[in-house]
Design an enzyme around this catalytic site. Structure first.
Site, short mmCIF file in Angstrom:
data_model
loop_
_atom_site.label_atom_id
_atom_site.label_comp_id
_atom_site.label_asym_id
_atom_site.label_seq_id
_atom_site.Cartn_x
_atom_site.Cartn_y
_atom_site.Cartn_z
N ARG A 112 -1.99 -6.57 -8.21
CA ARG A 112 -0.61 -7.54 -7.88
C ARG A 112 0.03 -8.45 -8.99
NH1 ARG A 112 -2.43 -8.06 -2.16
NH2 ARG A 112 -3.87 -8.36 -3.14
N HIS B 241 0.82 -1.41 -0.03
CA HIS B 241 -0.16 0.43 0.21
C HIS B 241 0.52 1.76 -0.13
CE1 HIS B 241 -2.96 -2.88 1.98
NE2 HIS B 241 -3.42 -2.88 1.07
N LYS C 68 -18.31 -6.03 8.55
CA LYS C 68 -16.77 -6.87 8.65
C LYS C 68 -16.33 -6.68 10.15
CE LYS C 68 -13.96 -6.89 4.00
NZ LYS C 68 -12.89 -6.95 3.36
N SER D 173 -2.68 -7.61 3.22
CA SER D 173 -3.22 -7.54 4.07
C SER D 173 -3.89 -8.61 4.52
CB SER D 173 -4.90 -6.23 4.23
OG SER D 173 -4.02 -4.98 4.01
O1 PNS Z 1 -9.02 -2.69 -0.52
P1 PNS Z 1 -9.87 -3.53 -0.77
O2 PNS Z 1 -11.15 -3.83 0.87
O3 PNS Z 1 -10.10 -4.74 -1.63
O4 PNS Z 1 -10.99 -1.78 -1.46
C1 PNS Z 1 -12.55 -2.45 -1.80
C2 PNS Z 1 -13.28 -1.03 -2.01
C3 PNS Z 1 -12.85 -0.65 -0.53
C4 PNS Z 1 -11.86 0.10 -2.98
C5 PNS Z 1 -14.07 -1.64 -2.95
O5 PNS Z 1 -15.05 -2.82 -1.42
C6 PNS Z 1 -15.38 -0.20 -2.65
O6 PNS Z 1 -14.99 1.06 -3.40
N1 PNS Z 1 -16.23 -0.38 -1.44
C7 PNS Z 1 -17.23 1.22 -1.34
C8 PNS Z 1 -19.18 0.15 -2.02
C9 PNS Z 1 -18.49 0.82 -3.23
O7 PNS Z 1 -18.43 1.92 -4.40
N2 PNS Z 1 -19.00 -0.31 -4.24
C10 PNS Z 1 -19.02 -0.85 -5.74
C11 PNS Z 1 -18.12 -0.88 -6.16
S1 PNS Z 1 -18.06 -2.15 -7.72
#
Ligand code: PNS
Length: 170
Positions: A92, A19, A43, A130
């Site tokens: 990645r 990150h 979560k 993570s």
């Molecule tokens: O670190 P992560 O858990 O892979 O991040 C995922 C994240 C936070 C980028 C994604 O879950 C997100 O944007 N969530 C917010 C809700 C949203 O907008 N969902 C539609 C996206 S397709």
């Protein structure tokens, strides 16, 4: 001159070296970068959102273009509220691509003005996640190679029952 603002969204539970690498790369590319921690009430996280924000702020305190914030709800709504033009995500390995593509195209459908920019972290971080850090930590293994020192110290402060049995591994 138009200034570029990008959002780097994620769970960051916990923030890893990967990150941090991506934040550094993003801050060289955009005029401003907001690292946005998702507040996900469903979560069961390892670190509270407040702890994650605090760690990220400490990790980025010398990066003048970078700020740390939280968001709830849809990423596109948050990005538009902040007047961002791009969202930054790391890829990645090939295995990340499918999920990231799905998310990027969904976000584009929801908000065509927002672009998703993918960056690759340094090769040495391509296998860090993570989720694996949490797993190693919960089984008492050393995560020193995968997370910044600040994060490692915060993990060390966790109660023994959260830390796994092999405390000597730290
Ligand atoms: O670190 P992560 O858990 O892979 O991040 C995922 C994240 C936070 C980028 C994604 O879950 C997100 O944007 N969530 C917010 C809700 C949203 O907008 N969902 C539609 C996206 S397709």
């Amino acid at each position: 001159m138009a200034r570029t603002l990008a959002i780097y969204p994620g769970s960051f539970d916990p923030p890893t070296n990967g990150h941090l690498d991506l934040i550094q790369r993003g801050s060289r590319l955009f005029d401003r970068l907001i690292v946005a921690v998702l507040v996900n009430l469903e979560k069961q996280p390892l670190f509270s959102v407040e702890d994650r924000v605090e760690m990220l702020r400490r990790l980025t305190r010398r990066m003048s273009k970078v700020t740390v914030d939280t968001f709830q709800g849809l990423l596109v709504d948050y990005a538009m509220k902040k007047r961002a033009t791009a969202t930054l995500r790391g890829i990645r390995a090939f295995s990340d691509y499918e999920y990231e593509l799905q998310m990027a195209l969904t976000n584009r459908r929801l908000e065509p003005r927002l672009e998703t920019v993918f960056l690759m972290p340094a090769e040495s971080y391509t296998y860090i996640s993570s989720r694996l850090v949490r797993e190693i930590f919960r089984h008492g293994g050393s995560v020193r190679a995968f997370v910044p020192r600040i994060v490692e110290d915060r993990l060390r402060q966790k109660p023994l029952q959260e830390r796994g049995v092999n405390d000597a591994a730290f």
